[in-house]
Design an enzyme around this catalytic site. Structure first.
Site, short mmCIF file in Angstrom:
data_model
loop_
_atom_site.label_atom_id
_atom_site.label_comp_id
_atom_site.label_asym_id
_atom_site.label_seq_id
_atom_site.Cartn_x
_atom_site.Cartn_y
_atom_site.Cartn_z
N ASP A 1 -29.29 -23.36 15.20
CA ASP A 1 -29.43 -21.94 15.55
C ASP A 1 -30.09 -21.86 16.93
O ASP A 1 -31.27 -22.12 17.08
CB ASP A 1 -30.28 -21.24 14.49
CG ASP A 1 -30.53 -19.76 14.81
OD1 ASP A 1 -30.05 -19.28 15.85
OD2 ASP A 1 -31.24 -19.11 14.01
N ASP B 1 -26.87 -15.60 4.78
CA ASP B 1 -27.85 -16.57 5.29
C ASP B 1 -29.24 -15.98 5.11
O ASP B 1 -29.44 -14.77 5.26
CB ASP B 1 -27.57 -16.96 6.74
CG ASP B 1 -27.62 -15.79 7.71
OD1 ASP B 1 -28.71 -15.54 8.27
OD2 ASP B 1 -26.58 -15.14 7.93
N GLU C 1 -31.31 -19.62 19.86
CA GLU C 1 -31.63 -18.26 20.30
C GLU C 1 -32.77 -18.24 21.31
O GLU C 1 -33.26 -17.17 21.66
CB GLU C 1 -31.98 -17.39 19.09
CG GLU C 1 -30.88 -17.39 18.03
CD GLU C 1 -31.15 -16.39 16.92
OE1 GLU C 1 -31.47 -15.22 17.23
OE2 GLU C 1 -31.06 -16.79 15.74
#
Length: 642
Positions: A169, A81, A171
């Site tokens: 994603d 990635d 985070e």
């Protein structure tokens, strides 16, 4: 991990094999990496703006630069990635090195676009590397943030058939609670699912998921079963949320600092748990047309409901129509389009799942109608997200033939009183409790012109459903054009309702309430278009528990219907008077509803009409036989004879 700014990490403890010479070296390397990470995390960072985030930047997946696990999981495929931190990539070398897939950062927050996304997408595609895109989430408490971030991602990333399913994603929390973060995640995932027709996957570390959501299983429980777990420097990842609801991991980011030909410096390394990407790939273009289901309305003033089996767009009054079946004459309608979650959306460009087709005027009882989707010869057509047009679909239905007295198809009129001093030379009047006059108007104020006098009673005034006051219309002398003004309304359209209370002051000789006219939007209207109702009389013996009644001379009730006859259910009693029955403007007969005792369910029938559309009009004559105590005429219900 790819080099970039890191927030102070909370680390998953690495799981290491028993110490050997090699493992001691790895432990020492991990310790050194942890020291370096601590130094980096205490340095000034610039995370107050969008852009620097990348998969793994929170540091919760393990120590930066943790040793790479040499043995691939059985039956897995390697991949990477990337983001702008890798700068320019030689994708031919990446492909030649055996990397089978790549997931690239596309967006962050509501506005940021990764500057290398387009180049990474093109390079991967040109070299046969299966490609996917991720969004770096920046949750916050601003309204619709999750939806705005999801729309930004879809608009920029433009995931296409053959791509890996999109990635969220997670985070950051943006200061939200664990429950709020979970709700935010579901909102983002739901929006992307709605727009693309595929369920995205979630990227997280086990520690990060526990910290940010409380190890919630709500996301996998909602059907988002694909997990990309980040856990570095271990032989097997720990999977959060009860092994992701029993589904385990699908992608595993096992290192943040691998080396791959064609990429300078560190790059994230990943495994895919399988040998075929079919289950995690956006399917090829949909060739199946959206299937409409049409449900007839539940009444003369209710909408036709059209549901589609998938998201459609391009809905107009031209391709979703309501017609009279016998003449194919279109009815004027208003469309309300809703998403799968029931939210109102734009009919042309929104994600439409349901459409309410609302007639502007009540349907004609007994008339057969046809609702049609994409009728022949219509352009443009209703289509799904792949451009497949919905098949031409129709449903025929007959408007109801059994009507209560308060049906929208039944139109009432009050008594008209001629008066030289009235605004238009006459005004309307009614005395029965529960009678109402409703008027729609634009603007921030309205004036009701009325009459006061010795025979006037009390009325309440309502605007947009809010009661603004009660007015006693009694005065010793009659006076016309009396103004009752209401100001300070918000801009827009409003509705005023004048309701007869059926009471008056002790000095009043009657309970009449008069409507002379209105002034609104800078216009004085002497003969306004009103929605009128007669008084309401509660009666357990009536079909619906009440009847409409008036004793105002020349007050009337009208009903347009289709059939060969009509039955009017009324009341006989000591206070009931005479009425004239007209059909299509011709007097059919006069009826006398007097009786010594109240009798409900009395039916007055008109039959033998030619099949077609007719107009019934019942007029209060304001007279009764000598024994009667009143001249009321009552309406209980109507039944149409086909």
């Amino acid at each position: 991990m790819a080099q970039g700014r890191l927030e102070p990490p909370t680390l998953d403890p690495p799981t290491l094999d028993p110490p050997t010479l090699g493992s001691r070296a790895r432990i020492a390397g991990a310790a050194l990496a942890a020291v370096l990470l601590l130094v980096l995390s205490t340095a000034p960072v610039a995370l107050g703006h969008e852009g620097p985030g990348f998969a793994g930047s929170s540091g919760t997946a393990g120590p930066h630069g943790a040793p790479v696990v040499a043995q691939p999981p059985p039956g897995s495929l390697p991949g990477i990635d990337v983001s702008h931190w890798q700068e320019t990539i030689d994708w031919s070398q990446v492909a030649a090195s055996g990397q089978r897939f790549a997931i690239a950062k596309a967006t962050e927050g509501q506005t940021y676009v990764d500057p290398m996304y387009v180049a990474n997408r093109a390079g991967a595609a040109a070299n046969g590397v299966v490609f996917g895109a991720y969004h770096f989430a920046r949750p916050d408490a601003t309204p619709n943030d999750a939806i705005l971030e999801a729309d930004h991602f879809v608009d920029i990333a433009q995931p296409a058939p053959g791509d890996l399913i999109p990635v969220l994603d997670l985070e950051r929390t943006g200061g939200l609670t664990q429950a709020e973060v979970t709700a935010w995640i579901l909102a983002w995932l739901g929006r992307v699912t709605e727009r693309l027709g595929v369920r995205p996957m979630v990227y997280t570390s086990p520690n990060g998921w526990e910290q940010r959501t409380g190890d919630s299983t709500a996301v996998v429980g909602a059907g988002y079963t694909t997990l990309w777990v980040a856990h570095w420097g271990v032989s097997s990842p720990r999977v959060p949320a009860a092994n992701w609801g029993g589904y385990g991991w699908t992608f595993w980011q096992y290192s943040d600092c691998g080396s791959v030909p064609g990429i300078q410096g560190c790059v994230d390394l990943d495994w895919f748990a399988g040998t075929s990407f079919e289950a995690v790939t956006i399917p090829l273009p949909d060739r199946t047309p959206p299937v409409p289901t049409l449900a007839p309305p539940g009444g003369v003033a209710r909408p036709v409901t059209v549901s589609f089996g998938e998201v459609v767009r391009g809905v107009t009054v031209g391709n979703l129509v309501l017609l009279r079946a016998d003449t194919a004459t279109p009815e004027e309608t208003e469309l309300t389009c809703r998403s799968g979650k029931g939210l109102v959306v734009d009919c042309l460009s929104g994600n439409v799942r349901t459409v309410l087709v609302q007639p502007r005027e009540p349907l004609i009882p007994g008339q057969t109608y046809r609702a049609a989707v994409n009728p022949p010869g219509t352009l443009p057509l209703i289509v799904d997200r792949s451009g497949n047009p919905a098949p031409a679909t129709t449903v025929d239905f007959a408007a109801p033939t059994e009507l209560e007295q308060d049906s929208a198809a039944v139109a009432y009129a009050w008594r008209t009183v001629a008066a030289r001093d009235a605004l238009g030379g006459s005004y309307l009047a009614e005395r029965s409790a529960g009678a109402a006059a409703t008027f729609a108007f634009p603007g921030r104020s309205i004036t009701w012109y009325t009459v006061v006098g010795p025979d006037q009673g009390r009325a309440s005034v309502w605007i947009d459903g809010e009661r603004l006051g009660t007015f006693d219309q009694y005065a010793p002398r009659k006076e016309h054009r009396v103004a009752r003004s209401f100001t300070g309304l918000p801009r827009g359209d409003h509705t005023i309702a004048i309701r007869v209370l059926g009471t008056g002051s002790s000095a009043s000789s009657d309970t009449l309430v008069a409507i002379d006219g209105f002034e609104a939007g800078g216009r004085r209207i002497a003969t306004p278009e009103l929605a009128l109702s007669w008084g309401t009389v509660r009666a357990p013996g009536a079909s619906g528990g009440s009847v409409a009644a008036s004793d105002g001379k020349r007050a009337s009730v009208e009903l347009t219907f289709r059939g060969t006859g009509i039955a009017w259910t009324t009341v006989r009693g000591p206070d009931q008077g005479r009425a004239a029955i007209y059909v299509d403007g011709a007097l059919v007969r006069t009826v006398d509803n007097f009786a010594s005792e109240p009798t409900f369910g009395v039916v007055r029938t008109v039959s033998g009409l030619a099949e077609g559309v007719h107009e019934l009009r019942i007029v209060v004559l304001g007279e009764a036989r000598g024994k009667a105590t009143g001249t009321f005429v009552s309406v209980d219900r109507f039944s149409i004879v086909p």
